[in-house]
Motif scaffolding. Structure first.
Motif, PDB file in Angstrom:
ATOM      1  N   PRO A  41      -0.455  -2.115   1.555  1.00  0.00           N
ATOM      2  CA  PRO A  41      -1.625  -2.455   1.572  1.00  0.00           C
ATOM      3  C   PRO A  41      -2.224  -1.678   2.742  1.00  0.00           C
ATOM      4  O   PRO A  41      -3.700  -1.243   2.765  1.00  0.00           O
ATOM      5  CB  PRO A  41      -1.074  -3.496   2.080  1.00  0.00           C
ATOM      6  N   LEU A  42      -1.869  -0.916   3.589  1.00  0.00           N
ATOM      7  CA  LEU A  42      -2.602  -0.306   4.496  1.00  0.00           C
ATOM      8  C   LEU A  42      -3.284   1.013   4.319  1.00  0.00           C
ATOM      9  O   LEU A  42      -3.983   1.370   4.224  1.00  0.00           O
ATOM     10  CB  LEU A  42      -1.732   0.317   5.682  1.00  0.00           C
ATOM     11  N   TYR A  43      -2.377   1.744   3.484  1.00  0.00           N
ATOM     12  CA  TYR A  43      -3.301   3.011   2.241  1.00  0.00           C
ATOM     13  C   TYR A  43      -3.627   2.725   1.455  1.00  0.00           C
ATOM     14  O   TYR A  43      -5.517   3.325   1.551  1.00  0.00           O
ATOM     15  CB  TYR A  43      -2.107   3.466   1.566  1.00  0.00           C
ATOM     16  N   GLU A  44      -4.106   1.169   1.151  1.00  0.00           N
ATOM     17  CA  GLU A  44      -5.163   1.042   0.270  1.00  0.00           C
ATOM     18  C   GLU A  44      -6.636   0.198   1.130  1.00  0.00           C
ATOM     19  O   GLU A  44      -7.321   0.744   0.703  1.00  0.00           O
ATOM     20  CB  GLU A  44      -4.338  -0.312  -0.641  1.00  0.00           C
ATOM     21  N   GLN A  45      -6.171   0.194   1.743  1.00  0.00           N
ATOM     22  CA  GLN A  45      -7.464  -0.439   3.094  1.00  0.00           C
ATOM     23  C   GLN A  45      -7.533   1.208   3.889  1.00  0.00           C
ATOM     24  O   GLN A  45      -8.191   0.963   4.181  1.00  0.00           O
ATOM     25  CB  GLN A  45      -6.609  -1.381   3.986  1.00  0.00           C
ATOM     26  N   ARG A  46      -6.871   2.080   3.407  1.00  0.00           N
ATOM     27  CA  ARG A  46      -7.082   3.070   4.887  1.00  0.00           C
ATOM     28  C   ARG A  46      -7.025   3.468   5.583  1.00  0.00           C
ATOM     29  O   ARG A  46      -7.879   4.111   6.550  1.00  0.00           O
ATOM     30  CB  ARG A  46      -8.660   4.425   3.634  1.00  0.00           C
ATOM     31  N   ASP A  47      -6.024   2.314   6.454  1.00  0.00           N
ATOM     32  CA  ASP A  47      -6.119   2.384   7.399  1.00  0.00           C
ATOM     33  C   ASP A  47      -4.584   3.263   8.702  1.00  0.00           C
ATOM     34  O   ASP A  47      -3.993   2.629   8.397  1.00  0.00           O
ATOM     35  CB  ASP A  47      -5.365   0.764   8.089  1.00  0.00           C
ATOM     36  N   TRP A  48      -5.744   4.182   8.685  1.00  0.00           N
ATOM     37  CA  TRP A  48      -4.252   5.487   9.157  1.00  0.00           C
ATOM     38  C   TRP A  48      -3.973   5.606  10.123  1.00  0.00           C
ATOM     39  O   TRP A  48      -3.043   5.947  10.601  1.00  0.00           O
ATOM     40  CB  TRP A  48      -5.768   6.675   8.844  1.00  0.00           C
ATOM     41  N   LEU A  77       3.895  11.647   5.667  1.00  0.00           N
ATOM     42  CA  LEU A  77       3.542  10.924   5.311  1.00  0.00           C
ATOM     43  C   LEU A  77       2.349  10.549   6.545  1.00  0.00           C
ATOM     44  O   LEU A  77       1.562  10.268   6.889  1.00  0.00           O
ATOM     45  CB  LEU A  77       3.801   9.568   4.718  1.00  0.00           C
ATOM     46  N   GLU A  78       3.493  10.531   7.923  1.00  0.00           N
ATOM     47  CA  GLU A  78       2.448  10.147   9.299  1.00  0.00           C
ATOM     48  C   GLU A  78       1.349  11.345   9.578  1.00  0.00           C
ATOM     49  O   GLU A  78       0.353  11.439   9.721  1.00  0.00           O
ATOM     50  CB  GLU A  78       3.944  10.266  10.433  1.00  0.00           C
ATOM     51  N   LEU A  79       1.744  12.653   9.356  1.00  0.00           N
ATOM     52  CA  LEU A  79       1.166  14.139   9.072  1.00  0.00           C
ATOM     53  C   LEU A  79       0.122  13.618   8.555  1.00  0.00           C
ATOM     54  O   LEU A  79      -1.171  13.823   8.555  1.00  0.00           O
ATOM     55  CB  LEU A  79       1.760  15.145   9.264  1.00  0.00           C
ATOM     56  N   ALA A  80       0.210  13.396   7.684  1.00  0.00           N
ATOM     57  CA  ALA A  80      -1.300  13.322   6.124  1.00  0.00           C
ATOM     58  C   ALA A  80      -2.279  12.374   6.578  1.00  0.00           C
ATOM     59  O   ALA A  80      -2.642  12.399   6.717  1.00  0.00           O
ATOM     60  CB  ALA A  80      -0.193  12.883   4.815  1.00  0.00           C
ATOM     61  N   CYS A  81      -1.473  11.096   7.339  1.00  0.00           N
ATOM     62  CA  CYS A  81      -2.655  10.227   7.543  1.00  0.00           C
ATOM     63  C   CYS A  81      -3.196  10.005   8.709  1.00  0.00           C
ATOM     64  O   CYS A  81      -5.021   9.946   9.444  1.00  0.00           O
ATOM     65  CB  CYS A  81      -1.795   9.033   8.116  1.00  0.00           C
ATOM     66  N   ARG A  82      -2.553  11.141   9.894  1.00  0.00           N
ATOM     67  CA  ARG A  82      -3.201  11.428  11.448  1.00  0.00           C
ATOM     68  C   ARG A  82      -4.515  12.529  10.545  1.00  0.00           C
ATOM     69  O   ARG A  82      -5.499  12.499  11.408  1.00  0.00           O
ATOM     70  CB  ARG A  82      -2.540  12.360  11.741  1.00  0.00           C
ATOM     71  N   GLN A  83      -4.656  13.256   9.249  1.00  0.00           N
ATOM     72  CA  GLN A  83      -4.673  14.010   8.852  1.00  0.00           C
ATOM     73  C   GLN A  83      -6.875  13.238   7.828  1.00  0.00           C
ATOM     74  O   GLN A  83      -7.261  13.698   7.026  1.00  0.00           O
ATOM     75  CB  GLN A  83      -4.579  15.456   8.316  1.00  0.00           C
ATOM     76  N   GLU A  84      -6.038  12.200   7.714  1.00  0.00           N
ATOM     77  CA  GLU A  84      -6.531  11.553   6.326  1.00  0.00           C
ATOM     78  C   GLU A  84      -6.172  11.981   5.036  1.00  0.00           C
ATOM     79  O   GLU A  84      -7.865  11.786   4.453  1.00  0.00           O
ATOM     80  CB  GLU A  84      -8.121  10.760   6.756  1.00  0.00           C
ATOM     81  N   ASP A  85      -4.988  12.331   4.838  1.00  0.00           N
ATOM     82  CA  ASP A  85      -5.291  12.842   3.419  1.00  0.00           C
ATOM     83  C   ASP A  85      -4.648  11.990   2.804  1.00  0.00           C
ATOM     84  O   ASP A  85      -3.682  11.631   2.298  1.00  0.00           O
ATOM     85  CB  ASP A  85      -4.418  14.600   3.953  1.00  0.00           C
ATOM     86  N   ALA A  86      -5.872  11.459   1.887  1.00  0.00           N
ATOM     87  CA  ALA A  86      -5.215  10.373   1.042  1.00  0.00           C
ATOM     88  C   ALA A  86      -4.975  10.765   0.067  1.00  0.00           C
ATOM     89  O   ALA A  86      -3.560  10.119  -0.599  1.00  0.00           O
ATOM     90  CB  ALA A  86      -6.956   9.674   0.394  1.00  0.00           C
ATOM     91  N   GLU A  87      -5.089  11.769  -0.941  1.00  0.00           N
ATOM     92  CA  GLU A  87      -4.155  12.246  -2.082  1.00  0.00           C
ATOM     93  C   GLU A  87      -2.722  12.541  -1.447  1.00  0.00           C
ATOM     94  O   GLU A  87      -1.671  12.376  -2.383  1.00  0.00           O
ATOM     95  CB  GLU A  87      -4.776  13.634  -2.344  1.00  0.00           C
TER      96      GLU A  87
END
Length: 111
Positions: A41-48, A77-87
């Motif tokens: 759900p957090l991913y779908e909301q893009r709540d990085w 995943l933590e790093l990707a979220c900090r970079q807002e890398d959705a893919e």
């Protein structure tokens, strides 16, 4: 694939006592299972920021129980979220949704 590092589990059992292993494994499975359910759900909301915090929290849990593949995935995943890398985050989330249930199953066999 080795889902759990047996050496880490043996060390944990030595540190806390074999009789406590079922208790701490049960807590790990419950807590990390709940966290896993919150990821999508957090991913779908893009709540990085919330997703990165949750991944960070899961990282130490996975490391403490020797869940090395999941640890590597949640760290990435933590790093990707900090970079807002959705893919990348989406791919890692899918990998975690596969690896963590495997970890839980293998931990269930431990005690």
């Amino acid at each position: 694939m080795e889902w759990l590092d047996q050496k880490v589990l043996r060390q944990l059992a030595e540190d806390i006592g074999q009789e406590m292993m079922p208790v701490v494994i049960s807590v790990f499975v419950e807590e990390v299972g709940e966290q896993l359910a919150q990821l999508r759900p957090l991913y779908e909301q893009r709540d990085w920021s919330a997703l990165a915090r949750l991944a960070h929290s899961m990282k130490s849990s996975c490391g403490s129980y020797g869940a090395e593949p999941s640890y590597q995935q949640v760290m990435a995943l933590e790093l990707a979220c900090r970079q807002e890398d959705a893919e990348a985050a989406g791919q890692l989330l899918t990998q975690l949704e596969h690896s963590l249930p495997q970890v839980f199953s293998h931990l269930a066999l431990y005690h």
